[in-house]
Design a protein around this motif. Structure first.
Motif, PDB file in Angstrom:
ATOM      1  N   ASP A   1     -47.934  -5.491  -8.317  1.00 12.41           N
ATOM      2  CA  ASP A   1     -46.689  -5.360  -7.558  1.00 12.41           C
ATOM      3  C   ASP A   1     -45.518  -4.988  -8.476  1.00 12.41           C
ATOM      4  O   ASP A   1     -44.564  -5.755  -8.637  1.00 12.41           O
ATOM      5  CB  ASP A   1     -46.401  -6.655  -6.804  1.00 12.41           C
TER       6      ASP A   1
ATOM      7  N   TYR B   1     -44.715   3.379  -8.481  1.00 14.66           N
ATOM      8  CA  TYR B   1     -44.960   2.147  -7.754  1.00 14.66           C
ATOM      9  C   TYR B   1     -46.433   1.773  -7.900  1.00 14.66           C
ATOM     10  O   TYR B   1     -47.241   2.572  -8.396  1.00 14.66           O
ATOM     11  CB  TYR B   1     -44.544   2.275  -6.281  1.00 14.66           C
ATOM     12  N   GLU B   2     -46.746   0.557  -7.483  1.00 15.67           N
ATOM     13  CA  GLU B   2     -48.127   0.074  -7.572  1.00 15.67           C
ATOM     14  C   GLU B   2     -48.665   0.258  -8.996  1.00 15.67           C
ATOM     15  O   GLU B   2     -49.817   0.697  -9.188  1.00 15.67           O
ATOM     16  CB  GLU B   2     -48.987   0.815  -6.550  1.00 15.67           C
TER      17      GLU B   2
ATOM     18  N   THR C   1     -48.772   4.604  -9.697  1.00 16.40           N
ATOM     19  CA  THR C   1     -48.714   5.712  -8.733  1.00 16.40           C
ATOM     20  C   THR C   1     -47.372   6.423  -8.836  1.00 16.40           C
ATOM     21  O   THR C   1     -46.329   5.802  -8.625  1.00 16.40           O
ATOM     22  CB  THR C   1     -48.933   5.209  -7.302  1.00 16.40           C
TER      23      THR C   1
ATOM     24  N   LYS D   1     -44.381   8.603  -7.668  1.00 12.65           N
ATOM     25  CA  LYS D   1     -43.771   9.041  -6.419  1.00 12.65           C
ATOM     26  C   LYS D   1     -43.806  10.571  -6.383  1.00 12.65           C
ATOM     27  O   LYS D   1     -43.706  11.235  -7.424  1.00 12.65           O
ATOM     28  CB  LYS D   1     -42.328   8.533  -6.327  1.00 12.65           C
TER      29      LYS D   1
ATOM     30  N   LYS E   1     -40.590   1.893   3.545  1.00 15.93           N
ATOM     31  CA  LYS E   1     -41.439   1.727   4.732  1.00 15.93           C
ATOM     32  C   LYS E   1     -42.188   0.408   4.680  1.00 15.93           C
ATOM     33  O   LYS E   1     -42.479  -0.130   3.611  1.00 15.93           O
ATOM     34  CB  LYS E   1     -42.444   2.878   4.823  1.00 15.93           C
TER      35      LYS E   1
ATOM     36  N   ALA F   1     -45.034  -1.849   2.818  1.00 19.57           N
ATOM     37  CA  ALA F   1     -44.611  -1.209   1.584  1.00 19.57           C
ATOM     38  C   ALA F   1     -45.741  -1.273   0.571  1.00 19.57           C
ATOM     39  O   ALA F   1     -46.342  -2.328   0.385  1.00 19.57           O
ATOM     40  CB  ALA F   1     -43.378  -1.907   1.023  1.00 19.57           C
ATOM     41  N   SER F   2     -46.007  -0.148  -0.078  1.00 16.61           N
ATOM     42  CA  SER F   2     -46.912  -0.205  -1.218  1.00 16.61           C
ATOM     43  C   SER F   2     -46.270  -1.104  -2.269  1.00 16.61           C
ATOM     44  O   SER F   2     -45.041  -1.141  -2.388  1.00 16.61           O
ATOM     45  CB  SER F   2     -47.131   1.193  -1.806  1.00 16.61           C
ATOM     46  N   PRO F   3     -47.065  -1.818  -3.054  1.00 13.65           N
ATOM     47  CA  PRO F   3     -46.491  -2.683  -4.088  1.00 13.65           C
ATOM     48  C   PRO F   3     -45.522  -1.934  -4.981  1.00 13.65           C
ATOM     49  O   PRO F   3     -45.836  -0.845  -5.452  1.00 13.65           O
ATOM     50  CB  PRO F   3     -47.722  -3.159  -4.869  1.00 13.65           C
TER      51      PRO F   3
ATOM     52  N   ARG G   1     -42.752  -0.574  -4.034  1.00 11.32           N
ATOM     53  CA  ARG G   1     -42.089   0.546  -3.347  1.00 11.32           C
ATOM     54  C   ARG G   1     -41.132   0.099  -2.259  1.00 11.32           C
ATOM     55  O   ARG G   1     -40.739   0.883  -1.399  1.00 11.32           O
ATOM     56  CB  ARG G   1     -43.152   1.486  -2.757  1.00 11.32           C
ATOM     57  N   THR G   2     -40.721  -1.167  -2.289  1.00 11.10           N
ATOM     58  CA  THR G   2     -39.812  -1.663  -1.256  1.00 11.10           C
ATOM     59  C   THR G   2     -38.494  -0.909  -1.255  1.00 11.10           C
ATOM     60  O   THR G   2     -37.902  -0.676  -0.206  1.00 11.10           O
ATOM     61  CB  THR G   2     -39.531  -3.161  -1.474  1.00 11.10           C
TER      62      THR G   2
ATOM     63  N   ASP H   1     -37.454   2.374  -1.905  1.00  9.23           N
ATOM     64  CA  ASP H   1     -37.922   3.752  -2.101  1.00  9.23           C
ATOM     65  C   ASP H   1     -36.770   4.738  -2.138  1.00  9.23           C
ATOM     66  O   ASP H   1     -36.737   5.641  -2.962  1.00  9.23           O
ATOM     67  CB  ASP H   1     -38.880   4.085  -0.951  1.00  9.23           C
TER      68      ASP H   1
END
Lengths: 105, 123
Positions: free
Chosen positions: A31, A48-49, A52, A54, B101, B104-106, B108-109, B111
């Motif tokens: 996270d 993110y993740e 990954t 963007k 969205k 949310a992907s981890p 990515r809150t 964005d």
């Protein structure tokens, strides 16, 4: 959860590769996100993740890690990469790292 | 592409209420299920999460601000708002609104971000 980011500042030259580290005070799985901020602008999400990218972010940026230690690597630095970088954990509420200012040597 | 824009007074008197609005453009606030968040940045404390609301009206606030902060959603105006009461100089910061969205992907809150607005709390 505390996010300890290092170094707080970094000098490098165009073409160099640099790595920024964030250590979490407890395990946070995957996270983790990374942001870039330029002076007078809002932070922009890069990764993110953990790893990954963007959409639209250069593949010179890469992220790795798991558990409590996470890294952001920028390879072949370009002039537009000199900025401040922040990590974020959203495993439990939200905490940002203190930031790493990347400056041109 | 959704865009966010903060607005509100740049100067607030100490002990009074800070009120900001984030206008959403480029898409309807109801076009999907999102988190609508506020984050602030001061020289002394870096980036700090303030709170968020989702499209169902569920809120989550930073525990350090709980009791002083309220976030609300106005779907008719395509905007969301922040109220922070009993302000002090420590609340002086650039305030950003952000969205991501759900689910949310981890990581990515937050964005998409607004450009930010500086609020100074003066005595």
């Amino acid at each position: 959860i505390q996010m300890t980011q290092s170094p707080s500042s970094l000098s490098a030259s165009v073409g160099d590769s640099v790595t920024i580290t964030c250590r979490a005070s407890q395990a946070i799985g995957i996270d983790v996100g990374w942001f870039q901020q330029k002076p007078g602008k809002a932070p922009k999400l890069l990764i993110y993740e953990v790893s990954t990218l963007k959409s639209g972010v250069s593949s010179r940026f890469s992220g790795r890690g798991s558990g409590t230690e996470f890294t952001l690597t920028i390879s072949s630095l370009q002039p537009e990469d000199f900025a401040t970088y922040y990590c974020l954990q959203d495993y439990n509420d939200y905490t940002f790292g203190q930031g790493t200012k990347l400056e041109i040597k | 592409q959704m865009q966010l824009q903060e607005s509100g007074p740049g100067l607030v008197k100490s002990s009074e209420t800070l009120s900001l609005t984030c206008a959403v453009s480029g898409d309807s606030i109801n076009s999907g299920y999102f988190y609508w968040s506020w984050i602030r940045q001061s020289a002394g404390k870096g980036l700090e999460y303030v709170g968020r609301i989702d499209n169902s009206g569920n809120v989550n606030y930073n525990p350090s601000l709980r009791g002083r902060v309220t976030i609300s959603l106005d779907t008719s105006m395509n905007q969301f708002s922040l109220r922070l009461t009993s302000t002090t100089a420590a609340d002086t910061a650039t305030y950003y609104c952000a969205t991501g969205k759900i689910p949310a992907s981890p990581g990515r809150t937050f964005d998409i971000w607004g450009q930010g607005t500086l609020v100074t709390v003066s005595s």
